[in-house]
Scaffold this motif. Structure first.
Motif, PDB file in Angstrom:
ATOM      1  N   ALA A  70      -0.704   5.896  -7.942  1.00 17.62           N
ATOM      2  CA  ALA A  70      -0.407   5.531  -9.152  1.00 17.62           C
ATOM      3  C   ALA A  70       1.122   6.200  -9.511  1.00 17.62           C
ATOM      4  CB  ALA A  70      -1.251   5.989 -10.543  1.00 17.62           C
ATOM      5  N   THR A  71       1.246   7.278  -9.026  1.00 19.78           N
ATOM      6  CA  THR A  71       2.449   8.118  -8.902  1.00 19.78           C
ATOM      7  C   THR A  71       3.643   8.112  -8.046  1.00 19.78           C
ATOM      8  OG1 THR A  71       1.475  10.247  -8.160  1.00 19.78           O
ATOM      9  CG2 THR A  71       1.082  10.065 -10.418  1.00 19.78           C
ATOM     10  N   LEU A  72       3.559   6.799  -7.547  1.00 16.13           N
ATOM     11  CA  LEU A  72       4.777   6.412  -6.644  1.00 16.13           C
ATOM     12  C   LEU A  72       5.873   5.656  -7.597  1.00 16.13           C
ATOM     13  CD1 LEU A  72       3.266   5.857  -3.226  1.00 16.13           C
ATOM     14  CD2 LEU A  72       4.579   7.931  -3.822  1.00 16.13           C
ATOM     15  N   LEU A  73       7.130   5.705  -7.281  1.00 10.84           N
ATOM     16  CA  LEU A  73       7.932   5.086  -7.821  1.00 10.84           C
ATOM     17  C   LEU A  73       8.114   3.687  -6.733  1.00 10.84           C
ATOM     18  CD1 LEU A  73       8.768   7.008  -9.907  1.00 10.84           C
ATOM     19  CD2 LEU A  73      10.947   6.457  -9.826  1.00 10.84           C
ATOM     20  N   PRO A  74       7.656   2.537  -7.158  1.00 13.18           N
ATOM     21  CA  PRO A  74       7.663   1.405  -6.469  1.00 13.18           C
ATOM     22  C   PRO A  74       9.120   1.003  -5.822  1.00 13.18           C
ATOM     23  CG  PRO A  74       7.203   0.577  -8.630  1.00 13.18           C
ATOM     24  CD  PRO A  74       7.472   2.159  -8.768  1.00 13.18           C
ATOM     25  N   THR A  75       9.690   1.606  -5.107  1.00 16.40           N
ATOM     26  CA  THR A  75      11.018   1.116  -4.338  1.00 16.40           C
ATOM     27  C   THR A  75      10.928  -0.150  -3.691  1.00 16.40           C
ATOM     28  OG1 THR A  75      10.339   2.279  -2.381  1.00 16.40           O
ATOM     29  CG2 THR A  75      11.466   3.583  -4.057  1.00 16.40           C
ATOM     30  N   PRO A  76      12.005  -1.128  -3.583  1.00 19.73           N
ATOM     31  CA  PRO A  76      11.987  -2.247  -2.769  1.00 19.73           C
ATOM     32  C   PRO A  76      11.196  -2.062  -1.382  1.00 19.73           C
ATOM     33  CG  PRO A  76      14.029  -1.857  -3.787  1.00 19.73           C
ATOM     34  CD  PRO A  76      13.374  -0.570  -4.102  1.00 19.73           C
ATOM     35  N   ALA A  77      11.495  -1.098  -0.514  1.00 27.60           N
ATOM     36  CA  ALA A  77      10.900  -0.935   0.825  1.00 27.60           C
ATOM     37  C   ALA A  77       9.472  -0.655   0.873  1.00 27.60           C
ATOM     38  CB  ALA A  77      11.566   0.255   1.526  1.00 27.60           C
ATOM     39  N   LEU A  78       9.101   0.011  -0.286  1.00 27.03           N
ATOM     40  CA  LEU A  78       7.699   0.179  -0.475  1.00 27.03           C
ATOM     41  C   LEU A  78       6.949  -0.978  -1.098  1.00 27.03           C
ATOM     42  CD1 LEU A  78       5.262   2.145  -0.816  1.00 27.03           C
ATOM     43  CD2 LEU A  78       5.792   2.837  -2.914  1.00 27.03           C
ATOM     44  N   LEU A  79       7.535  -1.751  -1.994  1.00 23.90           N
ATOM     45  CA  LEU A  79       6.946  -2.981  -2.408  1.00 23.90           C
ATOM     46  C   LEU A  79       6.667  -4.001  -1.402  1.00 23.90           C
ATOM     47  CD1 LEU A  79       8.919  -3.458  -5.813  1.00 23.90           C
ATOM     48  CD2 LEU A  79       6.399  -3.070  -5.454  1.00 23.90           C
ATOM     49  N   ASP A  80       7.739  -4.154  -0.563  1.00 24.74           N
ATOM     50  CA  ASP A  80       7.664  -5.013   0.667  1.00 24.74           C
ATOM     51  C   ASP A  80       6.168  -4.799   1.577  1.00 24.74           C
ATOM     52  OD1 ASP A  80       9.850  -6.488  -0.075  1.00 24.74           O
ATOM     53  OD2 ASP A  80      11.265  -5.518   1.132  1.00 24.74           O
ATOM     54  N   LYS A  81       6.211  -3.329   2.053  1.00 20.88           N
ATOM     55  CA  LYS A  81       5.164  -3.091   2.878  1.00 20.88           C
ATOM     56  C   LYS A  81       3.922  -3.301   2.152  1.00 20.88           C
ATOM     57  CE  LYS A  81       6.862  -1.171   6.564  1.00 20.88           C
ATOM     58  NZ  LYS A  81       6.456  -1.543   8.025  1.00 20.88           N
ATOM     59  N   ILE A  82       3.762  -2.946   0.895  1.00 16.85           N
ATOM     60  CA  ILE A  82       2.643  -3.154   0.019  1.00 16.85           C
ATOM     61  C   ILE A  82       1.918  -4.715   0.162  1.00 16.85           C
ATOM     62  CG2 ILE A  82       1.520  -2.745  -2.288  1.00 16.85           C
ATOM     63  CD1 ILE A  82       2.844  -0.392  -2.610  1.00 16.85           C
ATOM     64  N   LYS A  83       3.141  -5.467  -0.475  1.00 19.19           N
ATOM     65  CA  LYS A  83       2.883  -6.994  -0.256  1.00 19.19           C
ATOM     66  C   LYS A  83       2.246  -7.358   0.970  1.00 19.19           C
ATOM     67  CE  LYS A  83       5.753  -7.561  -4.193  1.00 19.19           C
ATOM     68  NZ  LYS A  83       7.125  -8.289  -4.699  1.00 19.19           N
ATOM     69  N   GLY A  84       2.785  -6.695   2.143  1.00 22.32           N
ATOM     70  CA  GLY A  84       2.467  -7.079   3.255  1.00 22.32           C
ATOM     71  C   GLY A  84       0.966  -6.827   3.991  1.00 22.32           C
ATOM     72  N   LEU A  85       0.325  -5.990   3.358  1.00 27.41           N
ATOM     73  CA  LEU A  85      -0.843  -5.501   3.618  1.00 27.41           C
ATOM     74  C   LEU A  85      -1.998  -6.587   3.627  1.00 27.41           C
ATOM     75  CD1 LEU A  85      -1.426  -1.935   1.602  1.00 27.41           C
ATOM     76  CD2 LEU A  85      -0.915  -2.449   4.022  1.00 27.41           C
ATOM     77  N   ASN A  86      -2.624  -6.570   4.919  1.00 27.17           N
ATOM     78  CA  ASN A  86      -3.766  -7.295   5.043  1.00 27.17           C
ATOM     79  C   ASN A  86      -5.072  -6.718   4.529  1.00 27.17           C
ATOM     80  OD1 ASN A  86      -2.193  -9.670   5.849  1.00 27.17           O
ATOM     81  ND2 ASN A  86      -2.221  -8.639   8.059  1.00 27.17           N
ATOM     82  N   ARG A  87      -6.083  -7.623   4.151  1.00 29.37           N
ATOM     83  CA  ARG A  87      -7.489  -6.889   4.153  1.00 29.37           C
ATOM     84  C   ARG A  87      -8.088  -5.996   5.175  1.00 29.37           C
ATOM     85  NH1 ARG A  87     -12.182  -7.601   0.875  1.00 29.37           N
ATOM     86  NH2 ARG A  87     -13.940  -6.880   1.846  1.00 29.37           N
ATOM     87  N   GLY A  88      -8.381  -4.739   4.969  1.00 29.24           N
ATOM     88  CA  GLY A  88      -8.629  -3.948   6.115  1.00 29.24           C
ATOM     89  C   GLY A  88      -7.414  -2.935   6.636  1.00 29.24           C
ATOM     90  N   GLU A  89      -6.194  -3.099   5.745  1.00 29.92           N
ATOM     91  CA  GLU A  89      -5.145  -2.036   6.269  1.00 29.92           C
ATOM     92  C   GLU A  89      -4.845  -1.060   5.007  1.00 29.92           C
ATOM     93  OE1 GLU A  89      -2.770  -5.026   9.336  1.00 29.92           O
ATOM     94  OE2 GLU A  89      -2.376  -4.968   7.063  1.00 29.92           O
ATOM     95  N   ALA A  90      -4.373  -0.036   5.565  1.00 31.57           N
ATOM     96  CA  ALA A  90      -3.989   0.945   4.579  1.00 31.57           C
ATOM     97  C   ALA A  90      -2.633   1.483   5.068  1.00 31.57           C
ATOM     98  CB  ALA A  90      -5.101   2.275   4.790  1.00 31.57           C
ATOM     99  N   LEU A  91      -1.792   1.766   3.960  1.00 28.10           N
ATOM    100  CA  LEU A  91      -0.354   2.301   4.384  1.00 28.10           C
ATOM    101  C   LEU A  91      -0.130   3.888   4.111  1.00 28.10           C
ATOM    102  CD1 LEU A  91       2.348   1.363   4.718  1.00 28.10           C
ATOM    103  CD2 LEU A  91       2.801   1.110   2.289  1.00 28.10           C
ATOM    104  N   TYR A  92       0.241   4.531   5.237  1.00 27.56           N
ATOM    105  CA  TYR A  92       0.234   5.902   5.027  1.00 27.56           C
ATOM    106  C   TYR A  92       1.767   6.595   5.343  1.00 27.56           C
ATOM    107  CZ  TYR A  92      -4.732   6.810   5.295  1.00 27.56           C
ATOM    108  OH  TYR A  92      -6.034   7.022   5.215  1.00 27.56           O
ATOM    109  N   GLN A  93       2.163   7.650   4.697  1.00 29.33           N
ATOM    110  CA  GLN A  93       3.418   8.386   5.227  1.00 29.33           C
ATOM    111  C   GLN A  93       2.572   9.976   5.683  1.00 29.33           C
ATOM    112  OE1 GLN A  93       6.924  10.049   2.759  1.00 29.33           O
ATOM    113  NE2 GLN A  93       7.571   7.971   3.743  1.00 29.33           N
ATOM    114  N   GLU A  94       2.791   9.920   7.231  1.00 28.95           N
ATOM    115  CA  GLU A  94       2.201  11.072   7.610  1.00 28.95           C
ATOM    116  C   GLU A  94       0.780  11.067   7.446  1.00 28.95           C
ATOM    117  OE1 GLU A  94       4.554  14.308   6.619  1.00 28.95           O
ATOM    118  OE2 GLU A  94       6.262  13.715   8.086  1.00 28.95           O
ATOM    119  N   ASP A  95       0.114  12.139   6.702  1.00 27.73           N
ATOM    120  CA  ASP A  95      -1.292  11.934   6.484  1.00 27.73           C
ATOM    121  C   ASP A  95      -1.447  11.570   4.895  1.00 27.73           C
ATOM    122  OD1 ASP A  95       0.030  14.221   5.235  1.00 27.73           O
ATOM    123  OD2 ASP A  95      -1.497  15.627   5.799  1.00 27.73           O
ATOM    124  N   GLN A  96      -0.550  11.215   4.141  1.00 26.93           N
ATOM    125  CA  GLN A  96      -0.781  10.844   2.830  1.00 26.93           C
ATOM    126  C   GLN A  96      -0.963   9.389   2.703  1.00 26.93           C
ATOM    127  OE1 GLN A  96      -0.807  12.736   0.193  1.00 26.93           O
ATOM    128  NE2 GLN A  96      -0.621  14.588   1.520  1.00 26.93           N
TER     129      GLN A  96
END
Length: 390
Positions: A70-96
């Protein structure tokens, strides 16, 4: 597919504000985190919180969900990666963990998903003091998000503008007269039916949300946010009032966050700098001790429905829980539990029947009902916070 805004284990980090609402419902910048994600994605989102909040903030995950921090600001780069997630995939930065798509799980360590990395810069909100210390970035983000392709209402000729007048935006019904508006350090957003009364001096960034007011002769240093229907006067520097709260008179409030339905009496003052200029420590509910903020300037953190009488003095780095009533001479201690009644000379327990009478009266003045959901939440918080009062 539902979009769920989750706290990813940060709920207790943001107490006392998250005693009464999910993390996604907190406000910084112009919008709440949920409103920001909904605007950025163009889709409705649900806010995940503890079970006792579900009556007011319903959230029911589906068989497939897009779950976002919730507490991330949705930057354009982040939005692009999120929209590209498929079922069964997770997006991480390092261990977060940032986001995942699939079935809902209560704990992120239970995830059995394909890991994808995000290496671009992120704007993190991880501690309650990040709300005010990163508020300028959030105001600028929200200003662009809300005003892109739109035209402001006309600003009255009675005002003086320093800086770029294109960084002032008035929504329908906003009023500003005989004031000085400085945009050199950030934009100024004035929501619908909001009002800046004559003689006010504003240094942006400023978010004055729907129906909020700056009283006559206010002195406002940004970046500051005053949520819906707040009333603000005196001197304020880098503070957030999330909504329906009042600091209507003279007195100083700096580097602070107030929840909803708070009231600071006339000439209430907060210290935001220690006499020895040392970094400020702040009560941390998650660890049960005072935490190092790394900040030299840090004032007051006050939960929903808390009040301070006239001439109240708050020490640097004071945390006040939910529905506390503080009054009297001297400096109260810098951690005041929820449902406390008193001040520097000591506290008694603020009984729920009296606290609810006050809440009902204040909310009625804004045309908002103190309903069973609100009552049930506060009764739960009263029980949860009892150990701090003993």
């Amino acid at each position: 597919m539902k979009i769920i805004l989750a706290d990813f284990g940060l709920h207790s980090e943001f107490l006392p504000f998250t005693y009464t609402k999910p993390l996604a419902e907190l406000r910084m910048g112009i919008l709440t985190f949920r409103e920001r994600w909904e605007k950025a994605l163009g889709k409705k989102c649900e806010s995940w919180g503890p079970e006792y909040l579900k009556g007011k903030y319903p959230c029911a995950p589906d068989s497939e969900n897009l779950v976002l921090r919730a507490t991330l600001l949705p930057t354009p780069a982040l939005l692009d990666k999120i929209k590209g997630l498929n079922r069964g995939e997770a997006l991480y930065q390092e261990d977060q963990l940032l986001a995942y798509r699939g079935e809902w799980v209560d704990h992120s360590d239970s995830l059995k998903l394909t890991k994808r990395d995000f290496e671009e810069e992120l704007i993190w909100i991880q501690k309650p003091w990040d709300l005010f210390s990163k508020n300028g970035t959030a105001i600028e983000y929200d200003y662009e998000l809300l005003t892109a392709g739109r035209s402001s209402q006309r600003l009255s000729f009675t005002n003086t503008v320093l800086g770029d007048s294109n960084l002032i935006f008035l929504e329908e019904g906003a009023e500003v007269e005989c004031s000085i508006l400085n945009t050199k350090n950030g934009p100024i957003y004035i929501g619908s039916e909001a009002k800046i009364m004559e003689g006010s001096i504003v240094r942006g960034g400023l978010a004055l949300c729907e129906g909020a007011q700056l009283k006559i002769g206010s002195k406002i240093y940004g970046p500051s946010t005053f949520g819906p229907y707040c009333k603000v006067g005196g001197e304020v520097n880098n503070a957030i009032l999330m909504g329906y709260s009042n600091k209507g008179h003279e007195g100083f409030l700096g580097n602070s966050v107030l929840g909803e339905w708070c009231n600071l009496g006339a000439d209430t003052n907060t210290s935001n700098l220690k006499n020895n200029y040392a970094p400020v420590r702040l009560w941390d509910y998650a660890s049960g001790r005072f935490a190092h903020t790394g900040l030299q300037f840090c004032g007051l953190m006050m939960g929903d429905h808390s009040k301070a009488g006239i001439n109240t003095m708050f020490n640097t780095g004071t945390v006040v829980g939910v529905s506390a009533n503080i009054f009297g001479s001297g400096f109260p201690r810098n951690f005041i539990p929820s449902f406390s009644w008193g001040g520097a000379s000591g506290y008694t327990e603020y009984k729920t029947n009296k606290a609810f009478e006050t809440a009902e009266a204040m909310m009625a003045r804004r045309g908002v009902e103190f309903d069973e959901n609100e009552r049930a939440i506060l009764e739960t918080v009263f029980g949860m916070t009892a150990p701090y009062r003993t």
